[in-house]
Design a protein around this motif. Structure first.
Motif, PDB file in Angstrom:
ATOM      1  N   GLU A   1       0.817  -1.216   0.000  1.00 28.16           N
ATOM      2  CA  GLU A   1       0.000   0.000   0.000  1.00 28.16           C
ATOM      3  C   GLU A   1       0.852   1.268   0.000  1.00 28.16           C
ATOM      4  OE1 GLU A   1      -0.054  -1.627   4.296  1.00 28.16           O
ATOM      5  OE2 GLU A   1      -0.053  -2.386   2.228  1.00 28.16           O
ATOM      6  N   VAL A   2       2.050   1.186   0.570  1.00 32.65           N
ATOM      7  CA  VAL A   2       2.959   2.333   0.543  1.00 32.65           C
ATOM      8  C   VAL A   2       3.478   2.548  -0.874  1.00 32.65           C
ATOM      9  CG1 VAL A   2       5.114   3.285   1.448  1.00 32.65           C
ATOM     10  CG2 VAL A   2       3.614   1.964   2.946  1.00 32.65           C
ATOM     11  N   LEU A   3       3.845   1.455  -1.539  1.00 34.02           N
ATOM     12  CA  LEU A   3       4.347   1.542  -2.906  1.00 34.02           C
ATOM     13  C   LEU A   3       3.278   2.063  -3.858  1.00 34.02           C
ATOM     14  CD1 LEU A   3       6.322  -1.827  -3.114  1.00 34.02           C
ATOM     15  CD2 LEU A   3       7.250   0.460  -2.748  1.00 34.02           C
ATOM     16  N   LYS A   4       2.012   1.785  -3.544  1.00 34.00           N
ATOM     17  CA  LYS A   4       0.904   2.215  -4.406  1.00 34.00           C
ATOM     18  C   LYS A   4       0.399   3.610  -4.037  1.00 34.00           C
ATOM     19  CE  LYS A   4      -0.745  -2.535  -5.091  1.00 34.00           C
ATOM     20  NZ  LYS A   4      -1.874  -3.474  -4.859  1.00 34.00           N
ATOM     21  N   ASN A   5       1.042   4.240  -3.050  1.00 31.67           N
ATOM     22  CA  ASN A   5       0.636   5.577  -2.597  1.00 31.67           C
ATOM     23  C   ASN A   5      -0.800   5.606  -2.086  1.00 31.67           C
ATOM     24  OD1 ASN A   5       3.142   6.886  -3.203  1.00 31.67           O
ATOM     25  ND2 ASN A   5       2.570   6.914  -5.367  1.00 31.67           N
ATOM     26  N   GLU A   6      -1.205   4.529  -1.444  1.00 34.38           N
ATOM     27  CA  GLU A   6      -2.533   4.466  -0.859  1.00 34.38           C
ATOM     28  C   GLU A   6      -2.496   4.964   0.588  1.00 34.38           C
ATOM     29  OE1 GLU A   6      -3.967   0.496  -3.378  1.00 34.38           O
ATOM     30  OE2 GLU A   6      -3.558   0.370  -1.225  1.00 34.38           O
ATOM     31  N   LYS A   7      -3.642   5.332   1.100  1.00 35.85           N
ATOM     32  CA  LYS A   7      -3.720   5.772   2.485  1.00 35.85           C
ATOM     33  C   LYS A   7      -3.539   4.571   3.413  1.00 35.85           C
ATOM     34  CE  LYS A   7      -6.763   9.746   1.725  1.00 35.85           C
ATOM     35  NZ  LYS A   7      -8.045  10.386   2.086  1.00 35.85           N
TER      36      LYS A   7
ATOM     37  N   ASP B   1      10.063  -3.652  -5.989  1.00 33.72           N
ATOM     38  CA  ASP B   1       8.717  -3.110  -5.821  1.00 33.72           C
ATOM     39  C   ASP B   1       7.676  -4.009  -6.496  1.00 33.72           C
ATOM     40  OD1 ASP B   1       9.941  -1.070  -4.525  1.00 33.72           O
ATOM     41  OD2 ASP B   1       9.610   0.446  -6.073  1.00 33.72           O
TER      42      ASP B   1
ATOM     43  N   LYS C   1       4.538  -6.151  -4.635  1.00 33.64           N
ATOM     44  CA  LYS C   1       3.134  -5.925  -4.983  1.00 33.64           C
ATOM     45  C   LYS C   1       2.469  -7.138  -5.628  1.00 33.64           C
ATOM     46  CE  LYS C   1       4.165  -2.169  -7.315  1.00 33.64           C
ATOM     47  NZ  LYS C   1       4.025  -0.943  -8.148  1.00 33.64           N
TER      48      LYS C   1
END
Length: 217
Positions: A12-18, A55, A59
């Protein structure tokens, strides 16, 4: 200067999600996996691989388990390394309590652990780096080509604190990161950024009710 293993960065960090605490549970899963297997779940030991590939693996790829893992170890790693934070152990109902209740921790008394009443099964040598070998650190570190001779090693050995390993101290000294947080100037005075800010002026009513203003006769 801290070296970060990108395998520990949650999807989720790699996907720029909250996110909130979900990457912490992912990191715990990576840590348990590496302590058992001796390598990261998405990068083999001493494998040279680009950041983009790491990365992608984090994912998309499913981690594999060798014979070193017990069924309980496999279970908790799979639950902590769930790609979807909503399905990850620790992020679902029960939170941290659900993690503590996993069978792999059945022999740990967490109340005694939190009270510092349990004898640690392993005491690391503060002068050694257990997490990575030198080549692995160099791959992600911004400091390159630092060679220390015997004189340097003797000098830096006097800085050991018991909490920070000598190799990490060497890197911090070489990069000069402490220069930005020195508390004193060369003449011994406190640096401007460390000086206490002046006390705000008190209003009339504050001084009146605190007795600072005397009644006029």
């Amino acid at each position: 200067m801290v070296c970060v293993c990108f395998c520990f960065v949650a999807p989720e960090v790699l996907k720029n999600e909250k996110y909130t605490f979900s990457p912490d549970w992912w990191g715990l899963g990576c840590l348990i996996y590496e302590m058992i297997e001796g390598q990261s779940p998405f990068r083999k030991h001493k494998e040279r691989v680009k950041r983009d590939e790491i990365d992608r693996r984090v994912k998309e790829d499913q981690e594999t388990y060798s014979d070193k893992f017990s069924e309980e170890a496999k279970s908790i790693c799979r639950m902590l390394l769930a790609k979807n934070p909503g399905e990850r152990l620790g992020c679902t109902e029960g939170g941290a309590a659900a993690v503590k209740q996993h069978p792999i921790f059945k022999n740990i008394n967490f109340k005694r652990l939190e009270a510092n009443m349990l004898e640690p099964p392993f005491l690391p040598d503060p002068r050694a780096v257990y997490c990575k070998d030198v080549l692995d650190i160099e791959q992600f570190s911004t400091v390159k080509g630092v060679n220390l001779d015997t004189t340097d090693d003797d000098f830096y050995s006097k800085f050991v604190t018991g909490c920070v390993s000598i190799p990490w101290q060497n890197e911090m000294i070489e990069t000069g990161c402490f220069e930005d947080i020195n508390a004193y100037e060369t003449d011994g005075t406190v640096s401007p950024d460390r000086e206490k800010s002046p006390k705000p002026k008190r209003g009339f009513f504050h001084r009146l009710f605190s007795g600072e203003v005397r009644e006029l006769s």
